[in-house]
Structure formats: structure tokens, C-alpha cells
Design a protein around this motif. Structure first.
Motif, PDB file in Angstrom:
ATOM      1  N   CYS A  55       0.852  -1.199   0.000  1.00 57.50           N
ATOM      2  CA  CYS A  55       0.000   0.000   0.000  1.00 57.50           C
ATOM      3  C   CYS A  55       0.884   1.244   0.000  1.00 57.50           C
ATOM      4  O   CYS A  55       1.756   1.392   0.862  1.00 57.50           O
ATOM      5  CB  CYS A  55      -0.906   0.000   1.222  1.00 57.50           C
ATOM      6  SG  CYS A  55      -1.936   1.482   1.288  1.00 57.50           S
ATOM      7  N   HIS A  57       0.267   4.121   0.950  1.00 58.69           N
ATOM      8  CA  HIS A  57       0.047   5.018   2.098  1.00 58.69           C
ATOM      9  C   HIS A  57       1.137   4.798   3.135  1.00 58.69           C
ATOM     10  O   HIS A  57       2.077   5.581   3.220  1.00 58.69           O
ATOM     11  CB  HIS A  57      -1.359   4.785   2.693  1.00 58.69           C
ATOM     12  CG  HIS A  57      -1.646   5.633   3.897  1.00 58.69           C
ATOM     13  ND1 HIS A  57      -2.378   5.153   4.961  1.00 58.69           N
ATOM     14  CD2 HIS A  57      -1.307   6.900   4.203  1.00 58.69           C
ATOM     15  CE1 HIS A  57      -2.469   6.120   5.880  1.00 58.69           C
ATOM     16  NE2 HIS A  57      -1.819   7.196   5.426  1.00 58.69           N
ATOM     17  N   LEU A  58       1.073   3.699   3.893  1.00 57.46           N
ATOM     18  CA  LEU A  58       2.103   3.438   4.904  1.00 57.46           C
ATOM     19  C   LEU A  58       2.671   2.019   4.797  1.00 57.46           C
ATOM     20  O   LEU A  58       3.185   1.481   5.774  1.00 57.46           O
ATOM     21  CB  LEU A  58       1.547   3.693   6.317  1.00 57.46           C
ATOM     22  CG  LEU A  58       1.129   5.142   6.626  1.00 57.46           C
ATOM     23  CD1 LEU A  58       0.603   5.265   8.056  1.00 57.46           C
ATOM     24  CD2 LEU A  58       2.305   6.118   6.443  1.00 57.46           C
ATOM     25  N   GLY A  59       2.497   1.423   3.618  1.00 62.83           N
ATOM     26  CA  GLY A  59       3.199   0.169   3.357  1.00 62.83           C
ATOM     27  C   GLY A  59       2.540  -1.114   3.824  1.00 62.83           C
ATOM     28  O   GLY A  59       3.181  -2.166   3.814  1.00 62.83           O
ATOM     29  N   ALA A  60       1.273  -1.064   4.239  1.00 60.09           N
ATOM     30  CA  ALA A  60       0.618  -2.321   4.663  1.00 60.09           C
ATOM     31  C   ALA A  60       0.494  -3.268   3.475  1.00 60.09           C
ATOM     32  O   ALA A  60       0.557  -2.843   2.315  1.00 60.09           O
ATOM     33  CB  ALA A  60      -0.756  -2.027   5.251  1.00 60.09           C
ATOM     34  N   CYS A  74      -7.262  -1.332   1.308  1.00 63.71           N
ATOM     35  CA  CYS A  74      -6.183  -1.715   2.226  1.00 63.71           C
ATOM     36  C   CYS A  74      -6.761  -1.999   3.619  1.00 63.71           C
ATOM     37  O   CYS A  74      -7.654  -1.291   4.087  1.00 63.71           O
ATOM     38  CB  CYS A  74      -5.155  -0.578   2.287  1.00 63.71           C
ATOM     39  SG  CYS A  74      -3.817  -0.917   3.452  1.00 63.71           S
ATOM     40  N   PHE A  76      -5.418  -1.509   6.468  1.00 64.04           N
ATOM     41  CA  PHE A  76      -4.879  -0.672   7.547  1.00 64.04           C
ATOM     42  C   PHE A  76      -5.731   0.588   7.786  1.00 64.04           C
ATOM     43  O   PHE A  76      -6.336   0.746   8.843  1.00 64.04           O
ATOM     44  CB  PHE A  76      -3.426  -0.321   7.199  1.00 64.04           C
ATOM     45  CG  PHE A  76      -2.550   0.051   8.364  1.00 64.04           C
ATOM     46  CD1 PHE A  76      -3.019   0.041   9.673  1.00 64.04           C
ATOM     47  CD2 PHE A  76      -1.207   0.404   8.145  1.00 64.04           C
ATOM     48  CE1 PHE A  76      -2.200   0.381  10.737  1.00 64.04           C
ATOM     49  CE2 PHE A  76      -0.376   0.750   9.205  1.00 64.04           C
ATOM     50  CZ  PHE A  76      -0.878   0.732  10.506  1.00 64.04           C
ATOM     51  N   HIS A  77      -5.830   1.471   6.774  1.00 61.50           N
ATOM     52  CA  HIS A  77      -6.638   2.696   6.945  1.00 61.50           C
ATOM     53  C   HIS A  77      -7.752   2.769   5.911  1.00 61.50           C
ATOM     54  O   HIS A  77      -8.295   3.831   5.646  1.00 61.50           O
ATOM     55  CB  HIS A  77      -5.749   3.939   6.851  1.00 61.50           C
ATOM     56  CG  HIS A  77      -4.516   3.878   7.700  1.00 61.50           C
ATOM     57  ND1 HIS A  77      -3.317   3.354   7.224  1.00 61.50           N
ATOM     58  CD2 HIS A  77      -4.294   4.225   8.992  1.00 61.50           C
ATOM     59  CE1 HIS A  77      -2.408   3.396   8.191  1.00 61.50           C
ATOM     60  NE2 HIS A  77      -2.968   3.918   9.267  1.00 61.50           N
ATOM     61  N   HIS A  78      -8.002   1.620   5.271  1.00 58.35           N
ATOM     62  CA  HIS A  78      -9.094   1.496   4.292  1.00 58.35           C
ATOM     63  C   HIS A  78      -8.991   2.477   3.119  1.00 58.35           C
ATOM     64  O   HIS A  78     -10.000   2.985   2.652  1.00 58.35           O
ATOM     65  CB  HIS A  78     -10.465   1.586   4.986  1.00 58.35           C
ATOM     66  CG  HIS A  78     -10.823   0.316   5.695  1.00 58.35           C
ATOM     67  ND1 HIS A  78     -12.116  -0.031   6.024  1.00 58.35           N
ATOM     68  CD2 HIS A  78     -10.046  -0.709   6.150  1.00 58.35           C
ATOM     69  CE1 HIS A  78     -12.115  -1.214   6.641  1.00 58.35           C
ATOM     70  NE2 HIS A  78     -10.858  -1.626   6.738  1.00 58.35           N
ATOM     71  N   PHE A  79      -7.773   2.738   2.665  1.00 56.58           N
ATOM     72  CA  PHE A  79      -7.620   3.480   1.417  1.00 56.58           C
ATOM     73  C   PHE A  79      -8.072   2.544   0.296  1.00 56.58           C
ATOM     74  O   PHE A  79      -7.750   1.350   0.312  1.00 56.58           O
ATOM     75  CB  PHE A  79      -6.162   3.874   1.177  1.00 56.58           C
ATOM     76  CG  PHE A  79      -5.686   5.056   1.975  1.00 56.58           C
ATOM     77  CD1 PHE A  79      -6.261   5.396   3.185  1.00 56.58           C
ATOM     78  CD2 PHE A  79      -4.623   5.840   1.501  1.00 56.58           C
ATOM     79  CE1 PHE A  79      -5.807   6.490   3.925  1.00 56.58           C
ATOM     80  CE2 PHE A  79      -4.172   6.938   2.224  1.00 56.58           C
ATOM     81  CZ  PHE A  79      -4.757   7.256   3.435  1.00 56.58           C
TER      82      PHE A  79
HETATM   83  S1  FES Z   1      -1.216   1.577   4.864  1.00 57.28           S
HETATM   84 FE1  FES Z   1      -2.771   1.170   3.476  1.00 57.28          FE
HETATM   85  S2  FES Z   1      -4.309   2.544   4.026  1.00 57.28           S
HETATM   86 FE2  FES Z   1      -2.718   3.005   5.358  1.00 57.28          FE
END
Ligand code: FES
Ligand SMILES: [Fe+2]
Length: 322
Positions: A55, A57-60, A74, A76-79
Motif C-alpha cells: 500500500c 500510504h504506509l506500506g501495509a 487496504c 490498515f486505513h481502508h484506502f
Molecule cells: S497503509 Fe494502506 S491505508 Fe494506510
């Protein structure tokens, strides 16, 4: 120039990443293709997609995420990322950042989801063909995981001498030299003692490889008026782990007036027989491939010149685009 060596790397080619039936609408499938983690998913409208599962965003790992409509979300933060890879939504509702998921070209053909992997990220230079399946009914599917070099399957198909020792005493007589044409290579062989144990009942087999990892085989068995269509994939996952996947279809021409249910039954039986017995042959190659060393200098005999020819042909799949 990026390094991609035939001894240790992976070919730049189309890989059968999964069977179509493994990737249901709205579902994800984590896998590896040619040494890379790949997330496959199928959108609500039925399109297969293949993305790098990191991802932006922050790599999830998006492999733990889910499909909503046509988007991959995703965990993690549902992006949410649209099929074109753009981040279109965040879980909290704030405006999404400019972010793009890296994706791989995908083609769904012949019951497989094919993914194009090029070590420089270059676009596909050729297409996976659609095989002609008309006249066949039913498919036998076969899968085996083994360890091998990415070009072991194609080299094996052109190594006729081992058939006698590894494949039930099968004797192969090539109809000529393999014909190489760009990304394709075709070879016609007459096989004795493969499915039928008499000299006059030869099997007439034409294998066409599309890149080093996909093969479409058209096999005629005149003795029983039958033909077989086999589509095979040798898909490197990571390291030297490979998934072998084959679909087989068979059709026999029965006398006019044979009841349709009998024709169907016989065809299904022959499909299962042909699929099962071909799969068993790869099981015999597996242990040899597992413990084999990639030799830079092969010492072939006079009748084995097509083995280095395959190696030279395969070299094109390890080069950078011009
Ligand atoms: S790491 Fe994927 S939405 Fe934050
Ligand atoms: Fe073999």
C-alpha cells in the motif's frame, strides 16, 4: 542496464499466475510470480487485476485487504484503489493523497489468469493466444508444485533422449528441427510407446511454446481417432519454487449415429485419462529438475543440438528492450 541473468533470474514473459476459477468475483489471491509478491483480485464487474501488494500510504500488505465494488481496499486505513491503480478514497473520508498502486498487465485466456512480468517494468511485446477449444467438452485440470529452473520445462520438451529413461520408455522422433519465430517455438514429434504400446500407433504431437513458460500442445492419436489439446504452464513463484499447471481436453471421433450421451461420456473419460497420464509424466521430471545444476557449458551429443538452441532462443527473454 538492469541485470537479469538466465542462470539466476526470471524470463521477461507472460506467466500463468492462477486458473481463472481460482479468482472469484470480489475475491483476492496472494501469490508470487517470477520472484515478486503479486496480489490478484477480481473486480465486481469481473475484471482480473494484478498489483504489487504494498500500500503506497504506509506500506501495509494489501493481501490482507478486500475488494469493494471494483476497488481494492487496504486493511490498515481502508484506502481504496481503483482498477487504474489510483487512490480514490480513504477510510476516514479525508481527501486521498496522490498515490498509485503499481500493477502488472493481465490477460485472461484459456482458463488462466496471465500476468506479464518484465524485470525493467517494460510493457508486453506480444500477446497470449486464445486456443481453439471448439469440439472439446470438459477439461481435466492438473497442478503440481516442484522446484526447478524457469526454463526447465521448455528444455525438457526438447530433450528427446530422456523420454526413454524417465517417461515409460517413450521413443520420440522429431519431424524436423524446432521452428523458432520471435517469442514462439514449435516442435512436432512422433511418439511411440507413450499412450499406445505399438510401433504403428504413433502419437503425433505438436507443441508450441509462447515464451519459455507457456505451451499449447495439439496431439493427434490416429489409432483411436482422437485428438488432445493440452495447455501447460511452468510458473516460477519465488526462488526455484515452480507451479506446474495443465488443462487437458480430449475428443474422439466416434461413428456417425453414436448416441450423444455416449460421445460425451467417452470424451470425458478420454479427457481424464489424457490429463492424468500427462500430469504423471511431469511428476517424473520433478525430482530431476529439483536437484539439477544450471550449467553454463552443456556438453551435448551430436543429436542434441536443439538443447543449446533452446537456451539461445530463451536468451531473448532475459534482455532489456531495445
Ligand atoms: S497503509 Fe494502506 S491505508 Fe494506510
Ligand atoms: Fe521430461
Amino acid at each position: 542496464m538492469t541485470e537479469n541473468d538466465i542462470a539466476t533470474g526470471y524470463p521477461n514473459t507472460w506467466y500463468a499466475a492462477a486458473f481463472s476459477t481460482e479468482l472469484r468475483r470480489g475475491k483476492t489471491l496472494r501469490t508470487h510470480v517470477a520472484g515478486r509478491p503479486v496480489l490478484l483480485y477480481r473486480t465486481a464487474d469481473g475484471q482480473p487485476r494484478a498489483v504489487d501488494p504494498v500500500c503506497p500510504h504506509l506500506g501495509a500488505d494489501l493481501g490482507g485487504g478486500f475488494v469493494r465494488g471494483n476497488d481494492i481496499v487496504c486493511p490498515f486505513h481502508h484506502f481504496a484503489f481503483a482498477p487504474d491503480g489510483h487512490c480514490v478514497r480513504t477510510g476516514s473520508g479525508v481527501r486521498p493523497p496522490k498515490a498509485q498502486l503499481a500493477s502488472y498487465p493481465v490477460r485472461e485466456r484459456n482458463g488462466f489468469v496471465h500476468v506479464w512480468v518484465h524485470h525493467t517494468g517494460a510493457a508486453p511485446t506480444w500477446e497470449v493466444p486464445e486456443a481453439d477449444t471448439s469440439g472439446y467438452e470438459g477439461t481435466h485440470t492438473w497442478v503440481l508444485n516442484y522446484r526447478a529452473h524457469p526454463i526447465d520445462m521448455i528444455e525438457n520438451a526438447h530433450d528427446y533422449t530422456h523420454f526413454a529413461f524417465v517417461h515409460d520408455g517413450t521413443f520420440a522422433e522429431p519431424a524436423g528441427e524446432p521452428k523458432a519465430e520471435g517469442h514462439m517455438i514449435t516442435q512436432r514429434l512422433f511418439l511411440t510407446d507413450f499412450w499406445f504400446r505399438t510401433e504403428k500407433n504413433r502419437v503425433d504431437s505438436t507443441l508450441t511454446f509462447y515464451g519459455p513458460n507457456l505451451v499449447i500442445g495439439e496431439i493427434k492419436i490416429p489409432a483411436v481417432n482422437a485428438r488432445v489439446l493440452a495447455i501447460g504452464a511452468h510458473t516460477p513463484r519465488k526462488g526455484r519454487e515452480v507451479t506446474g499447471m495443465t488443462t487437458t481436453r480430449a475428443q474422439v471421433t466416434l461413428p456417425k449415429g453414436t448416441p450423444a450421451t455416449l460421445v460425451r461420456g467417452v470424451n470425458r473419460l478420454l479427457t481424464t485419462f489424457a490429463g492424468y497420464t500427462s500430469g504423471r509424466q511431469i511428476e517424473r521430471d520433478g525430482p530431476i529438475w529439483t536437484d539439477r545444476t544450471f550449467l553454463h557449458h552443456q556438453r551435448v551429443t551430436e543429436g542434441e543440438q536443439h538443447i543449446p538452441l533452446i537456451r539461445r532462443w530463451a536468451q531473448q527473454f532475459y534482455s532489456d528492450p531495445a
